[in-house]
Design a protein around this motif. Structure first.
Motif, PDB file in Angstrom:
ATOM      1  N   GLY A 132      10.176 -37.577  68.118  1.00 51.07           N
ATOM      2  CA  GLY A 132       8.863 -36.908  68.130  1.00 51.07           C
ATOM      3  C   GLY A 132       7.709 -37.828  67.777  1.00 51.07           C
ATOM      4  N   THR A 133       7.958 -39.139  67.654  1.00 47.73           N
ATOM      5  CA  THR A 133       6.859 -40.085  67.385  1.00 47.73           C
ATOM      6  C   THR A 133       6.067 -40.287  68.659  1.00 47.73           C
ATOM      7  OG1 THR A 133       8.295 -41.233  65.833  1.00 47.73           O
ATOM      8  CG2 THR A 133       6.322 -42.422  66.550  1.00 47.73           C
ATOM      9  N   ARG A 134       4.758 -40.202  68.543  1.00 44.18           N
ATOM     10  CA  ARG A 134       3.919 -40.347  69.735  1.00 44.18           C
ATOM     11  C   ARG A 134       3.248 -41.714  69.763  1.00 44.18           C
ATOM     12  NH1 ARG A 134       4.057 -36.729  74.004  1.00 44.18           N
ATOM     13  NH2 ARG A 134       5.552 -35.214  73.249  1.00 44.18           N
ATOM     14  N   VAL A 135       2.956 -42.161  70.961  1.00 45.97           N
ATOM     15  CA  VAL A 135       2.366 -43.488  71.165  1.00 45.97           C
ATOM     16  C   VAL A 135       0.852 -43.335  71.307  1.00 45.97           C
ATOM     17  CG1 VAL A 135       2.264 -45.426  72.810  1.00 45.97           C
ATOM     18  CG2 VAL A 135       4.471 -44.364  72.236  1.00 45.97           C
ATOM     19  N   ARG A 136       0.115 -44.169  70.604  1.00 47.10           N
ATOM     20  CA  ARG A 136      -1.349 -44.093  70.711  1.00 47.10           C
ATOM     21  C   ARG A 136      -1.854 -44.863  71.927  1.00 47.10           C
ATOM     22  NH1 ARG A 136      -5.778 -46.137  66.419  1.00 47.10           N
ATOM     23  NH2 ARG A 136      -7.563 -45.128  67.420  1.00 47.10           N
ATOM     24  N   VAL A 137      -1.249 -46.015  72.154  1.00 51.52           N
ATOM     25  CA  VAL A 137      -1.659 -46.781  73.335  1.00 51.52           C
ATOM     26  C   VAL A 137      -0.454 -47.517  73.924  1.00 51.52           C
ATOM     27  CG1 VAL A 137      -2.523 -48.722  71.932  1.00 51.52           C
ATOM     28  CG2 VAL A 137      -3.279 -48.503  74.285  1.00 51.52           C
ATOM     29  N   LEU A 138      -0.287 -47.345  75.226  1.00 52.10           N
ATOM     30  CA  LEU A 138       0.780 -48.043  75.940  1.00 52.10           C
ATOM     31  C   LEU A 138       0.108 -49.079  76.836  1.00 52.10           C
ATOM     32  CD1 LEU A 138       3.989 -46.650  77.221  1.00 52.10           C
ATOM     33  CD2 LEU A 138       2.630 -47.894  78.875  1.00 52.10           C
ATOM     34  N   VAL A 139       0.433 -50.341  76.586  1.00 55.52           N
ATOM     35  CA  VAL A 139      -0.226 -51.417  77.322  1.00 55.52           C
ATOM     36  C   VAL A 139       0.827 -52.227  78.065  1.00 55.52           C
ATOM     37  CG1 VAL A 139      -0.276 -52.783  75.184  1.00 55.52           C
ATOM     38  CG2 VAL A 139      -1.719 -53.480  77.041  1.00 55.52           C
ATOM     39  N   SER A 140       0.458 -52.733  79.217  1.00 53.63           N
ATOM     40  CA  SER A 140       1.394 -53.592  79.951  1.00 53.63           C
ATOM     41  C   SER A 140       0.653 -54.508  80.923  1.00 53.63           C
ATOM     42  CB  SER A 140       2.401 -52.731  80.740  1.00 53.63           C
ATOM     43  OG  SER A 140       3.345 -53.573  81.384  1.00 53.63           O
ATOM     44  N   ASN A 141       1.144 -55.714  81.000  1.00 56.64           N
ATOM     45  CA  ASN A 141       0.817 -56.609  82.116  1.00 56.64           C
ATOM     46  C   ASN A 141       2.124 -56.751  82.896  1.00 56.64           C
ATOM     47  OD1 ASN A 141       0.134 -58.617  83.906  1.00 56.64           O
ATOM     48  ND2 ASN A 141       0.152 -60.258  82.379  1.00 56.64           N
ATOM     49  N   GLU A 173       0.291 -39.685  72.596  1.00 57.73           N
ATOM     50  CA  GLU A 173      -0.469 -38.681  71.845  1.00 57.73           C
ATOM     51  C   GLU A 173      -1.441 -38.024  72.814  1.00 57.73           C
ATOM     52  OE1 GLU A 173      -2.901 -40.834  69.062  1.00 57.73           O
ATOM     53  OE2 GLU A 173      -1.183 -41.513  67.884  1.00 57.73           O
ATOM     54  N   VAL A 174      -1.864 -36.807  72.518  1.00 61.89           N
ATOM     55  CA  VAL A 174      -2.983 -36.231  73.272  1.00 61.89           C
ATOM     56  C   VAL A 174      -4.207 -37.094  72.956  1.00 61.89           C
ATOM     57  CG1 VAL A 174      -4.539 -34.246  73.427  1.00 61.89           C
ATOM     58  CG2 VAL A 174      -2.053 -33.903  73.324  1.00 61.89           C
ATOM     59  N   GLY A 175      -4.904 -37.541  73.989  1.00 59.82           N
ATOM     60  CA  GLY A 175      -6.026 -38.468  73.770  1.00 59.82           C
ATOM     61  C   GLY A 175      -5.570 -39.915  73.652  1.00 59.82           C
ATOM     62  N   GLY A 176      -4.282 -40.168  73.910  1.00 58.48           N
ATOM     63  CA  GLY A 176      -3.759 -41.553  73.889  1.00 58.48           C
ATOM     64  C   GLY A 176      -4.131 -42.282  75.176  1.00 58.48           C
ATOM     65  N   TRP A 177      -3.821 -43.562  75.204  1.00 54.40           N
ATOM     66  CA  TRP A 177      -4.320 -44.420  76.287  1.00 54.40           C
ATOM     67  C   TRP A 177      -3.214 -45.200  76.976  1.00 54.40           C
ATOM     68  CZ3 TRP A 177      -9.543 -44.259  77.266  1.00 54.40           C
ATOM     69  CH2 TRP A 177     -10.336 -43.673  76.276  1.00 54.40           C
ATOM     70  N   VAL A 178      -3.417 -45.432  78.272  1.00 52.09           N
ATOM     71  CA  VAL A 178      -2.613 -46.406  79.004  1.00 52.09           C
ATOM     72  C   VAL A 178      -3.577 -47.510  79.438  1.00 52.09           C
ATOM     73  CG1 VAL A 178      -1.265 -46.844  81.092  1.00 52.09           C
ATOM     74  CG2 VAL A 178      -0.935 -44.732  79.825  1.00 52.09           C
ATOM     75  N   VAL A 179      -3.235 -48.747  79.113  1.00 53.09           N
ATOM     76  CA  VAL A 179      -4.079 -49.892  79.486  1.00 53.09           C
ATOM     77  C   VAL A 179      -3.185 -50.876  80.244  1.00 53.09           C
ATOM     78  CG1 VAL A 179      -5.561 -51.757  78.644  1.00 53.09           C
ATOM     79  CG2 VAL A 179      -5.522 -49.560  77.428  1.00 53.09           C
ATOM     80  N   LEU A 180      -3.492 -51.077  81.538  1.00 54.52           N
ATOM     81  CA  LEU A 180      -2.617 -51.891  82.391  1.00 54.52           C
ATOM     82  C   LEU A 180      -3.403 -53.016  83.049  1.00 54.52           C
ATOM     83  CD1 LEU A 180      -0.823 -48.985  84.320  1.00 54.52           C
ATOM     84  CD2 LEU A 180       0.053 -50.241  82.335  1.00 54.52           C
TER      85      LEU A 180
END
Ligand code: SAM
Ligand code: GLN
Length: 311
Positions: free
Chosen positions: A195-204, A251-258
């Motif tokens: 149940g741990t949520r991610v605040r930001v998922l980033v990837s290159n 998370e709700v309001g979390g981010w994906v940065v690619l």
């Protein structure tokens, strides 16, 4: 008995070998004097200005340094990327050890880190995940410059993870940093279960289409790991998997940065919108090309409401 060599003589020797190396790209050969300064500075692990000052002062270098420079020059003359020849590359404020197991971190990827820091600047905390960490560049920059509770770095290549772990030992960030092997979002299954949520998922991620391989500079195509460069589905395969799977983790309001390929920024942004991310924006790199996709996950409820108003 071996004697010392003048720095000026050594620089001239390296420059003439670079200028005459047929495997090197034309622009490198044309600027052989500069390349020689970068190579000698890289071997000595000092700024190029320090090498120039030493040459101006007519300083000498030891036979040990001359040997190390000649070995690096021989590799460079075969076309191997400078960072592999000297064993390290700069990324933001970090110096990372790199070799043929990992992509050489690029200046444009520094913009990816800027965007992660910007979209999470409102408050400290949360979990940041770097998918396909390679040398550890993005994860280590976030663990040293960000204010996250935890950073998780993954890679499908165990060889790359070995490099990233070694870099983490040297950088020794204050933020806890975990490394996990596996493809795409698979290493995050346990987060989901707990149940741990991610605040930001980033990837290159790798994003070059196989059909584009022939057009790549040979220093990239022939030396950097294919797994770091190429993706199926015209370079889109990893974006499809990451954008589809991230909402279940964020998370709700979390981010994906690619990081995105400049040629496919628009279709990647459209794909993100189709999945319900809102807002979605593209950020340009130092060269003015679309380079980073920043997408917020509004959560299923907000998405349903804005969807019903918008249609
Ligand atoms: N993050 C580093 C950087 O920006 O310099 C390396 C980026 S490199 C373009 C892509 C990385 O993703 C490589 O280290 C590669 O091994 C890894 N990779 C490729 N396919 C993957 C997958 N399906 N899941 C996780 N990692 C993957
Ligand atoms: N930016 C790299 C290059 O074109 C590619 C890295 C990637 O596929 N993510 O040289």
């Amino acid at each position: 008995m071996s004697t010392a060599t003048a720095m000026r003589t050594l620089l001239a020797e390296v420059a003439s070998r670079i200028a005459a190396a047929p495997r090197l790209e034309g622009d490198v050969r044309d600027d052989a004097v500069r390349e020689a300064q970068l190579l000698v500075a890289g071997v000595l692990d000092v700024a190029p200005g320090v090498v120039l000052q030493a040459a101006a002062r007519d300083d000498t270098v030891t036979p040990l340094v001359v040997d190390a420079v000649r070995r690096a020059t021989a590799r460079r003359a075969e076309g191997e990327p400078l960072a592999y020849c000297v064993g390290h590359a700069a990324f933001r404020h970090l110096v990372l050890q790199v070799d043929a197991r990992v992509l050489v971190p690029r200046p444009e990827t520094e913009v990816v880190v800027d965007e992660v820091l910007r979209c999470t600047a409102d408050a400290p905390g949360g979990v940041a995940v770097d998918i396909g960490t390679g040398s550890g560049a993005i994860a280590l920059a976030l663990a040293t410059e960000g204010r996250f509770d935890r950073v998780i770095a993954t890679d499908v290549s165990r060889d790359a993870l070995d490099v990233a772990r070694a870099n983490a030992r040297r950088v020794s960030p204050a933020t806890p940093l975990d490394f996990r092997a596996g493809a795409d979002l698979a290493p995050l299954a346990e987060l989901r279960a707990s149940g741990t949520r991610v605040r930001v998922l980033v990837s290159n991620p790798p994003y070059i289409a196989w059909s584009e391989a022939a057009a790549l500079p040979s220093s990239v195509r022939d030396w950097e790991p294919s797994v770091a460069l190429f993706a199926d589905d015209d370079g889109m395969a990893r974006y499809r998997v990451l954008l589809a799977g991230a909402p279940a983790l964020l998370e709700v309001g979390g981010w994906v940065v690619l990081e995105v390929d400049a040629r496919r920024g628009g279709i990647t942004a459209d794909l993100a919108r189709q999945h319900g991310y809102d807002p979605v924006r593209l950020v340009r790199d130092y060269a003015g090309r679309d380079r980073v996709l920043v997408a917020r996950w509004p959560g299923p409820r907000e998405r349903a409401i804005s969807g019903s108003i918008g249609q």
